[in-house]
Design a protein around this motif. Structure first.
Motif, PDB file in Angstrom:
ATOM      1  N   MET A  99     -48.092  15.873  29.251  1.00  0.00           N
ATOM      2  CA  MET A  99     -47.828  14.784  28.337  1.00  0.00           C
ATOM      3  C   MET A  99     -46.385  14.312  28.547  1.00  0.00           C
ATOM      4  O   MET A  99     -45.470  15.105  28.691  1.00  0.00           O
ATOM      5  CB  MET A  99     -48.025  15.271  26.904  1.00  0.00           C
ATOM      6  CG  MET A  99     -48.204  14.141  25.946  1.00  0.00           C
ATOM      7  SD  MET A  99     -48.486  14.591  24.220  1.00  0.00           S
ATOM      8  CE  MET A  99     -49.662  15.893  24.267  1.00  0.00           C
ATOM      9  N   THR A 100     -46.226  13.021  28.556  1.00  0.00           N
ATOM     10  CA  THR A 100     -44.889  12.473  28.784  1.00  0.00           C
ATOM     11  C   THR A 100     -44.032  12.624  27.532  1.00  0.00           C
ATOM     12  O   THR A 100     -44.526  12.840  26.425  1.00  0.00           O
ATOM     13  CB  THR A 100     -44.965  10.985  29.169  1.00  0.00           C
ATOM     14  OG1 THR A 100     -45.473  10.251  28.061  1.00  0.00           O
ATOM     15  CG2 THR A 100     -45.852  10.775  30.379  1.00  0.00           C
ATOM     16  N   ARG A 101     -42.751  12.499  27.726  1.00  0.00           N
ATOM     17  CA  ARG A 101     -41.804  12.650  26.616  1.00  0.00           C
ATOM     18  C   ARG A 101     -42.006  11.552  25.569  1.00  0.00           C
ATOM     19  O   ARG A 101     -41.860  11.799  24.370  1.00  0.00           O
ATOM     20  CB  ARG A 101     -40.389  12.604  27.175  1.00  0.00           C
ATOM     21  CG  ARG A 101     -39.337  13.019  26.207  1.00  0.00           C
ATOM     22  CD  ARG A 101     -38.183  13.679  26.957  1.00  0.00           C
ATOM     23  NE  ARG A 101     -37.077  13.986  26.118  1.00  0.00           N
ATOM     24  CZ  ARG A 101     -36.943  15.104  25.431  1.00  0.00           C
ATOM     25  NH1 ARG A 101     -37.896  16.008  25.484  1.00  0.00           N
ATOM     26  NH2 ARG A 101     -35.891  15.328  24.693  1.00  0.00           N
ATOM     27  N   GLN A 102     -42.328  10.350  26.009  1.00  0.00           N
ATOM     28  CA  GLN A 102     -42.551   9.231  25.081  1.00  0.00           C
ATOM     29  C   GLN A 102     -43.758   9.508  24.181  1.00  0.00           C
ATOM     30  O   GLN A 102     -43.710   9.261  22.979  1.00  0.00           O
ATOM     31  CB  GLN A 102     -42.746   7.930  25.872  1.00  0.00           C
ATOM     32  CG  GLN A 102     -42.920   6.704  25.027  1.00  0.00           C
ATOM     33  CD  GLN A 102     -41.639   6.313  24.310  1.00  0.00           C
ATOM     34  OE1 GLN A 102     -40.555   6.726  24.671  1.00  0.00           O
ATOM     35  NE2 GLN A 102     -41.776   5.519  23.270  1.00  0.00           N
ATOM     36  N   LYS A 103     -44.833  10.027  24.755  1.00  0.00           N
ATOM     37  CA  LYS A 103     -46.021  10.343  23.960  1.00  0.00           C
ATOM     38  C   LYS A 103     -45.742  11.470  22.980  1.00  0.00           C
ATOM     39  O   LYS A 103     -46.249  11.461  21.853  1.00  0.00           O
ATOM     40  CB  LYS A 103     -47.189  10.724  24.870  1.00  0.00           C
ATOM     41  CG  LYS A 103     -47.815   9.546  25.579  1.00  0.00           C
ATOM     42  CD  LYS A 103     -49.021   9.969  26.358  1.00  0.00           C
ATOM     43  CE  LYS A 103     -49.615   8.784  27.094  1.00  0.00           C
ATOM     44  NZ  LYS A 103     -50.806   9.168  27.865  1.00  0.00           N
ATOM     45  N   GLN A 104     -44.932  12.447  23.391  1.00  0.00           N
ATOM     46  CA  GLN A 104     -44.567  13.534  22.489  1.00  0.00           C
ATOM     47  C   GLN A 104     -43.783  12.999  21.294  1.00  0.00           C
ATOM     48  O   GLN A 104     -43.995  13.431  20.165  1.00  0.00           O
ATOM     49  CB  GLN A 104     -43.740  14.586  23.223  1.00  0.00           C
ATOM     50  CG  GLN A 104     -44.545  15.427  24.172  1.00  0.00           C
ATOM     51  CD  GLN A 104     -43.680  16.424  24.920  1.00  0.00           C
ATOM     52  OE1 GLN A 104     -42.468  16.262  25.009  1.00  0.00           O
ATOM     53  NE2 GLN A 104     -44.314  17.450  25.471  1.00  0.00           N
ATOM     54  N   ARG A 105     -42.869  12.086  21.531  1.00  0.00           N
ATOM     55  CA  ARG A 105     -42.094  11.492  20.441  1.00  0.00           C
ATOM     56  C   ARG A 105     -42.991  10.719  19.479  1.00  0.00           C
ATOM     57  O   ARG A 105     -42.842  10.818  18.267  1.00  0.00           O
ATOM     58  CB  ARG A 105     -41.017  10.560  20.984  1.00  0.00           C
ATOM     59  CG  ARG A 105     -39.839  11.264  21.555  1.00  0.00           C
ATOM     60  CD  ARG A 105     -38.780  10.286  21.962  1.00  0.00           C
ATOM     61  NE  ARG A 105     -37.665  10.995  22.571  1.00  0.00           N
ATOM     62  CZ  ARG A 105     -36.770  10.436  23.343  1.00  0.00           C
ATOM     63  NH1 ARG A 105     -36.832   9.151  23.608  1.00  0.00           N
ATOM     64  NH2 ARG A 105     -35.789  11.156  23.833  1.00  0.00           N
ATOM     65  N   ILE A 106     -43.904   9.938  20.038  1.00  0.00           N
ATOM     66  CA  ILE A 106     -44.816   9.163  19.196  1.00  0.00           C
ATOM     67  C   ILE A 106     -45.688  10.098  18.361  1.00  0.00           C
ATOM     68  O   ILE A 106     -45.885   9.869  17.158  1.00  0.00           O
ATOM     69  CB  ILE A 106     -45.677   8.214  20.059  1.00  0.00           C
ATOM     70  CG1 ILE A 106     -44.795   7.104  20.639  1.00  0.00           C
ATOM     71  CG2 ILE A 106     -46.821   7.619  19.248  1.00  0.00           C
ATOM     72  CD1 ILE A 106     -45.483   6.236  21.654  1.00  0.00           C
TER      73      ILE A 106
END
Length: 94
Positions: A1-8
């Protein structure tokens, strides 16, 4: 999972938890307010006419609107202001 998806996902989870805790804060106390009746009262107060459960009593409605709701709103505003102030301080001093 990308960092952006983790933040979201993290922000979404925190938002959902905030809503759940806010609902619990409005309904739990010395004068218990049924969650269904309280949600119905809040929706009716926002202009959305619903009737899916038995309405709460006048005493419960007064406690909900005049004691618990202002306390919750002030708490959310103060928490947001402290978070913003902390972010500004980190930006200034780092």
């Amino acid at each position: 999972m990308t960092r952006q998806k983790q933040r979201i996902m993290a922000i979404t989870l925190i938002g959902v938890l905030l809503c759940i805790v806010s609902l619990l804060a409005l309904h739990v106390g010395t004068i218990m307010i049924p969650i269904g009746g309280g949600v119905q009262s809040i929706l009716n107060g926002m202009g959305i006419p619903v009737s899916f459960t038995e309405p709460i009593t006048a005493e419960q409605e007064a406690v909900l609107w005049y004691i618990r709701m202002p306390r919750l709103i002030i708490g959310l505003l103060v928490g947001g202001a402290l978070a913003l102030a902390g972010a500004v301080m980190q930006g200034v001093f780092s």
